[in-house]
Scaffold this active site. Structure first.
Site, PDB file in Angstrom:
ATOM      1  NE  ARG A  53      -2.790  -2.574   3.253  1.00 43.72           N
ATOM      2  CZ  ARG A  53      -3.564  -2.883   4.272  1.00 43.72           C
ATOM      3  NH1 ARG A  53      -3.657  -1.831   5.171  1.00 43.72           N
ATOM      4  NH2 ARG A  53      -4.099  -4.174   4.249  1.00 43.72           N
ATOM      5  CG  ASP A  55       0.421   5.847   4.318  1.00 43.64           C
ATOM      6  OD1 ASP A  55      -0.357   4.587   4.184  1.00 43.64           O
ATOM      7  OD2 ASP A  55       1.068   6.016   5.273  1.00 43.64           O
ATOM      8  CE1 TYR A 113       7.171   3.977  -0.325  1.00 44.18           C
ATOM      9  CE2 TYR A 113       8.551   2.232   0.677  1.00 44.18           C
ATOM     10  CZ  TYR A 113       7.083   2.541   0.256  1.00 44.18           C
ATOM     11  OH  TYR A 113       5.997   1.751   0.457  1.00 44.18           O
ATOM     12  NE  ARG A 200       3.791  10.194   5.954  1.00 46.18           N
ATOM     13  CZ  ARG A 200       2.455  10.522   6.042  1.00 46.18           C
ATOM     14  NH1 ARG A 200       1.882   9.399   5.611  1.00 46.18           N
ATOM     15  NH2 ARG A 200       1.955  11.239   6.401  1.00 46.18           N
TER      16      ARG A 200
END
Lengths: 248, 248
Positions: A53, A55, A113, A200
């Protein structure tokens, strides 16, 4: 049945994340957009499996997904028709035939990422939807000291929004790169898996280190204590982008 | 009075171009946004002189402007306050003290414009607001042949939307670069001045050449005949960006 693999990019700004929500909720997700177009195209209900997933508000430059279908359309036709009918903030970069057993989530061996922090006296106008403007983050060397302590296999529970769980929260971080450009710091994270909100919260913590608000060594305390309270705040979603997913 | 010079970037997507319109019209322009903030900041009516207009929907990474003021604010304070009160799609990159006679339009000696053409099987999601998606433009070599014929001093009336005029329509094009990247062609135009719509009509014409719809040599006929009908269509505004303005 054929097993088709997709390489997807999307601007997550206006979406409620990757995952299709339950039938009662009204969220607009990337997965439901893709499934909608594919189901109409193939005249059969299509369910997509994503590598993971993302966000709400998070972007992807190289998300991978797969689906099973009986359609006779060629891969090129699937790609071109999807690009014709999808909204302009979702693009299909590649469509290919996968082996029958390929599963985009279970077979993923690593992910990368990117997180972009904008710095300087004014927010960069053209990247404002893809960066976190945080001009007080200036000390890259300190950030690199903190990043070095995060590499390797650790229990990252303290750097996540994961609640009590029976599943393992041990992950392996293979690489963190911090690139200082003219008006931007680009942080690249590669690892074998990431917990909920992990990137994050890592970025929020490294940003505090780079702003002189926290010592680099404190990241080790978060790892050992597994205490979310000891980590930094969660960086906002728009700076984050799933860059690519690696398979064997 | 002080003469203050501004270096400005803006995302033109939602604006009616650079120039402040008459009092009766309701357009939202970059100039009127800047003047509004500066007038409130300095408590005096401020009029800004830009290096030139940009059209509705066109962007700038390095627009130059100047204004006269009695304010005692430092240049850094002007910059920081402007960035605080301007919308997030307009940014002030630099503020400096200019000589009393500096005039951003009359003293400009050259300008550089960038035009980005997106190519490939799908439109690049993240640059969709800053590119013209035109995948049939593939032959860079042909475009370079056409571009070479445009260099130097010519009457560019045929490559403009200028109507009958007494003013000279002769301009000097110093350089056209065409850079082919993975999913994009970037066209860079440098010259001593550009007529109304000139860059976008040049791009529309070069795009036809790169798509095999027109021969490179035809650009010379447009220059000689000064006939707008013989040039290609006008490329859309969102691919265009005023990159910088040069002064002696």
């Amino acid at each position: 049945m054929r097993n088709i693999r997709l390489l997807i990019e999307y601007d997550g700004t206006r979406y409620d994340g990757w995952q299709r929500l339950g039938k009662s909720s009204k969220g607009d997700t990337i997965q439901s957009r893709l499934e909608g177009v594919l189901s109409r195209m193939t005249n059969e209900p299509v369910e997509i499996i994503g590598s993971g997933r993302t966000d709400k508000g998070v972007h992807a430059a190289g998300q991978v997904a797969n689906f099973h279908t009986n359609t006779r359309l060629s891969c090129t036709d699937i790609r071109d028709q999807m690009n014709r009918y999808l909204p302009e903030d979702i693009g299909i970069l590649d469509v290919s035939e996968a082996g029958a057993r390929f599963h985009s989530r279970l077979n993923a061996t690593a992910k990368t990422y990117l997180y972009r922090i904008a710095v300087g006296p004014s927010q960069a106008v053209f990247s404002r939807k893809y960066t976190w403007y945080c001009p007080e983050v200036t000390d890259v060397e300190r950030m690199e000291q903190g990043a070095a302590l995060l590499l390797g296999e650790h229990d990252f529970l303290g750097f996540s929004s994961v609640r009590k769980t029976n599943k393992s929260t041990v992950r392996r971080l293979d690489d963190i790169k911090i690139e200082a450009m003219d008006r931007e710091l680009v942080l690249t994270f590669t690892g074998n898996g990431f917990l909920y909100h992990m990137v994050r919260i890592l970025v929020g913590t490294l940003a505090q280190i780079g702003a002189g608000k926290r010592d680099p060594e404190t990241v080790s305390q978060v790892l050992l204590s597994k205490d979310r309270e000891l980590a930094g705040p969660m960086a906002p979603p728009q700076g984050l982008c799933l860059e690519n997913v690696q398979y064997m």
